[in-house]
Write a protein that holds these residues in place. Structure first.
Motif, mmCIF file in Angstrom:
data_model
loop_
_atom_site.group_PDB
_atom_site.id
_atom_site.type_symbol
_atom_site.label_atom_id
_atom_site.label_comp_id
_atom_site.label_asym_id
_atom_site.label_seq_id
_atom_site.Cartn_x
_atom_site.Cartn_y
_atom_site.Cartn_z
ATOM 1 N N GLY A 63 2.560 26.214 42.274
ATOM 2 C CA GLY A 63 3.784 25.335 43.070
ATOM 3 C C GLY A 63 3.273 25.257 44.583
ATOM 4 N N GLU A 64 3.503 26.657 44.814
ATOM 5 C CA GLU A 64 3.187 26.734 46.325
ATOM 6 C C GLU A 64 1.693 26.685 46.750
ATOM 7 O OE1 GLU A 64 4.577 26.760 49.911
ATOM 8 O OE2 GLU A 64 5.983 27.044 48.205
ATOM 9 N N ALA A 65 0.854 27.022 46.030
ATOM 10 C CA ALA A 65 -0.615 27.204 46.383
ATOM 11 C C ALA A 65 -1.285 25.850 46.260
ATOM 12 C CB ALA A 65 -1.179 28.286 45.504
ATOM 13 N N PHE A 66 -0.937 24.929 45.176
ATOM 14 C CA PHE A 66 -1.458 23.706 44.940
ATOM 15 C C PHE A 66 -0.716 22.549 44.919
ATOM 16 C CE2 PHE A 66 -4.211 27.074 43.152
ATOM 17 C CZ PHE A 66 -5.350 26.909 43.739
ATOM 18 N N GLY A 67 0.791 22.874 44.907
ATOM 19 C CA GLY A 67 1.745 21.475 44.934
ATOM 20 C C GLY A 67 1.760 20.854 43.440
ATOM 21 N N ILE A 68 1.330 21.795 42.274
ATOM 22 C CA ILE A 68 1.472 21.014 41.279
ATOM 23 C C ILE A 68 2.597 21.811 40.294
ATOM 24 C CG2 ILE A 68 -0.929 20.502 40.860
ATOM 25 C CD1 ILE A 68 -1.398 23.007 39.137
ATOM 26 N N ASP A 107 -10.920 30.971 46.751
ATOM 27 C CA ASP A 107 -12.103 30.881 45.680
ATOM 28 C C ASP A 107 -12.704 29.226 45.674
ATOM 29 O OD1 ASP A 107 -12.032 33.462 45.257
ATOM 30 O OD2 ASP A 107 -11.197 33.106 43.025
ATOM 31 N N ARG A 108 -11.734 28.235 46.022
ATOM 32 C CA ARG A 108 -11.909 26.979 46.191
ATOM 33 C C ARG A 108 -12.293 26.294 47.367
ATOM 34 N NH1 ARG A 108 -9.240 28.276 41.726
ATOM 35 N NH2 ARG A 108 -9.346 27.143 39.798
ATOM 36 N N GLY A 109 -12.465 27.452 48.276
ATOM 37 C CA GLY A 109 -12.608 26.988 49.728
ATOM 38 C C GLY A 109 -11.584 26.354 50.615
ATOM 39 N N LEU A 110 -10.287 26.618 50.205
ATOM 40 C CA LEU A 110 -9.277 26.306 50.621
ATOM 41 C C LEU A 110 -8.655 27.411 51.535
ATOM 42 C CD1 LEU A 110 -7.201 24.545 47.729
ATOM 43 C CD2 LEU A 110 -8.472 23.396 49.516
ATOM 44 N N PRO A 111 -8.018 27.089 52.800
ATOM 45 C CA PRO A 111 -7.585 28.165 53.659
ATOM 46 C C PRO A 111 -6.306 28.870 52.962
ATOM 47 C CG PRO A 111 -6.550 26.230 54.565
ATOM 48 C CD PRO A 111 -7.660 25.866 53.284
ATOM 49 N N SER A 112 -6.398 30.107 53.369
ATOM 50 C CA SER A 112 -5.241 31.016 52.981
ATOM 51 C C SER A 112 -4.014 30.792 53.454
ATOM 52 C CB SER A 112 -5.629 32.275 53.235
ATOM 53 O OG SER A 112 -4.757 33.397 52.863
ATOM 54 N N LEU A 113 -2.943 30.796 52.435
ATOM 55 C CA LEU A 113 -1.408 30.566 53.009
ATOM 56 C C LEU A 113 -0.885 31.811 53.431
ATOM 57 C CD1 LEU A 113 -0.493 27.903 50.306
ATOM 58 C CD2 LEU A 113 -0.945 27.560 52.525
ATOM 59 N N PRO A 114 0.124 31.869 54.595
ATOM 60 C CA PRO A 114 0.614 32.978 54.519
ATOM 61 C C PRO A 114 1.854 33.703 53.503
ATOM 62 C CG PRO A 114 1.764 31.297 55.729
ATOM 63 C CD PRO A 114 0.618 30.762 55.158
ATOM 64 N N MET A 115 1.936 34.831 53.371
ATOM 65 C CA MET A 115 2.778 35.341 52.315
ATOM 66 C C MET A 115 4.175 34.857 52.277
ATOM 67 S SD MET A 115 3.466 37.109 49.553
ATOM 68 C CE MET A 115 1.581 37.663 49.446
ATOM 69 N N ALA A 116 4.563 34.502 53.548
ATOM 70 C CA ALA A 116 5.923 34.009 53.680
ATOM 71 C C ALA A 116 6.276 32.669 53.015
ATOM 72 C CB ALA A 116 6.292 33.573 55.283
ATOM 73 N N ARG A 117 4.946 32.124 52.527
ATOM 74 C CA ARG A 117 4.996 30.766 51.931
ATOM 75 C C ARG A 117 5.359 31.086 50.470
ATOM 76 N NH1 ARG A 117 2.139 26.185 53.668
ATOM 77 N NH2 ARG A 117 2.494 25.298 51.603
ATOM 78 N N TYR A 118 4.864 32.070 49.971
ATOM 79 C CA TYR A 118 4.753 32.412 48.506
ATOM 80 C C TYR A 118 6.175 33.205 48.161
ATOM 81 C CZ TYR A 118 -0.288 31.334 48.200
ATOM 82 O OH TYR A 118 -1.390 30.819 48.520
ATOM 83 N N ARG A 119 6.616 34.045 49.020
ATOM 84 C CA ARG A 119 7.570 35.054 48.756
ATOM 85 C C ARG A 119 8.758 34.549 48.165
ATOM 86 N NH1 ARG A 119 8.295 40.205 49.657
ATOM 87 N NH2 ARG A 119 10.405 40.965 49.383
ATOM 88 N N PRO A 120 9.360 33.201 48.702
ATOM 89 C CA PRO A 120 10.464 32.745 48.228
ATOM 90 C C PRO A 120 10.402 32.235 46.750
ATOM 91 C CG PRO A 120 10.365 32.025 50.578
ATOM 92 C CD PRO A 120 9.241 32.913 49.936
ATOM 93 N N MET A 121 9.181 32.201 46.228
ATOM 94 C CA MET A 121 9.014 31.522 44.968
ATOM 95 C C MET A 121 8.363 32.598 44.074
ATOM 96 S SD MET A 121 9.684 28.448 45.562
ATOM 97 C CE MET A 121 9.260 27.893 43.979
ATOM 98 N N ALA A 122 8.422 33.772 44.418
ATOM 99 C CA ALA A 122 7.753 34.874 43.537
ATOM 100 C C ALA A 122 8.697 34.782 42.251
ATOM 101 C CB ALA A 122 7.923 36.044 43.990
ATOM 102 N N GLY A 123 10.077 34.524 42.223
ATOM 103 C CA GLY A 123 10.850 35.016 41.253
ATOM 104 C C GLY A 123 10.569 33.858 40.011
ATOM 105 N N ALA A 124 9.722 32.802 40.563
ATOM 106 C CA ALA A 124 9.674 31.610 39.374
ATOM 107 C C ALA A 124 8.119 32.017 38.746
ATOM 108 C CB ALA A 124 9.661 30.343 40.134
ATOM 109 N N GLY A 125 7.475 33.032 38.958
ATOM 110 C CA GLY A 125 6.421 33.446 38.307
ATOM 111 C C GLY A 125 5.115 32.563 38.746
ATOM 112 N N ALA A 126 4.227 32.208 37.561
ATOM 113 C CA ALA A 126 3.312 31.254 37.789
ATOM 114 C C ALA A 126 3.547 29.993 38.130
ATOM 115 C CB ALA A 126 2.409 31.388 36.185
ATOM 116 N N ARG A 127 4.659 29.444 37.896
ATOM 117 C CA ARG A 127 5.072 28.112 38.219
ATOM 118 C C ARG A 127 5.335 28.182 39.601
ATOM 119 N NH1 ARG A 127 10.215 26.524 38.431
ATOM 120 N NH2 ARG A 127 10.909 28.438 37.210
ATOM 121 N N GLY A 128 6.032 28.890 40.005
ATOM 122 C CA GLY A 128 6.366 29.163 41.607
ATOM 123 C C GLY A 128 4.779 29.342 42.429
ATOM 124 N N MET A 129 4.271 30.137 41.885
ATOM 125 C CA MET A 129 2.834 30.336 42.774
ATOM 126 C C MET A 129 1.895 29.264 42.916
ATOM 127 S SD MET A 129 3.580 33.605 43.950
ATOM 128 C CE MET A 129 5.017 32.953 44.253
#
Length: 219
Positions: free
Chosen positions: A57-62, A33-55
């Motif tokens: 963090g992976e999407a925006f590094g915050i 939505d912000r014009g950034l490239p999509s990331l592969p699911m493999a990047r998100y998967r290990p962080m899924a247990g951390a909920g919004a914080r993990g997601m």
């Protein structure tokens, strides 16, 4: 290993259900939505247990300390709420495990840090949860895990003593909460654990690599 057990309690995401595809998609939509490239699911998967914080963090590094974290988290929640049953599945072996638990005249339930806003519609939409004796969300009790309060609330609703229950989870905070609640604890090593995580270091009473291994632990 466990004796005189009357109930088996489970964490939700990463233990009973694989919600990583929907969680990751909700975060990735924020990037596109912000014009950034999509990331592969493999990047998100290990962080899924951390909920919004993990997601986020992976999407925006915050992290939660970022000034825009709260607003981004709500955007993530809205994205997730609109899609949370699209690609979420039950882990292989879980339906058979639940059937065997019920055949042994045991009860079972869910204790998750996921807010009731998501837990309630999600568990209503998946038939597996129709037989659950208790579903405790992250905002049900006075404190979320790793505090023992949610697990003690589950035992209370099932009219059981904590020591009559075991708790199964795929995150260290699950084991910390279970031990603090005086329950038997089982680390689920089949969920979202990354290669750098060693669940045997969490201090759980047992570790399982597949759901049905849990049955071997119930006397």
């Amino acid at each position: 290993m466990f004796h005189d057990i009357r109930a088996v309690l489970f964490d939700l995401d990463g233990t009973l259900i694989d919600s990583a595809p929907d969680l990751g998609a909700a975060a990735d939509q924020m990037r596109t939505d912000r014009g950034l490239p999509s990331l592969p699911m493999a990047r998100y998967r290990p962080m899924a247990g951390a909920g919004a914080r993990g997601m986020l963090g992976e999407a925006f590094g915050i992290g939660p300390e970022h000034p825009e974290f709260a607003s981004l988290r709500e955007e993530f929640f809205e994205n997730y709420e609109s899609r949370m049953t699209q690609r979420t599945t039950i882990f292989e072996g879980i339906p058979d495990l639940i059937d065997h638990i019920l055949q042994r005249n045991l009860v079972w339930g869910v204790v998750t840090n996921k807010a009731a806003r998501f837990t309630e519609p999600l568990t209503r939409a998946i038939s597996l949860f129709a037989t659950a004796g208790a579903v405790i969300s992250g905002d049900t009790a006075s404190h979320p895990k790793p505090h023992p309060a949610p697990l003690l609330e589950a035992a209370s609703r099932l009219q059981l003593r904590p020591e009559q229950c075991i708790y199964v989870g795929d995150d260290e905070r699950d084991i910390v909460a279970g031990l603090a609640a005086n329950m038997g604890t089982v680390a689920a090593a089949y969920g979202y654990l990354g290669a750098k995580v060693d669940p045997k270091a969490w201090g759980a009473h047992a570790t399982i690599k597949y759901p049905k291994e849990l049955l071997q632990l119930l006397a």
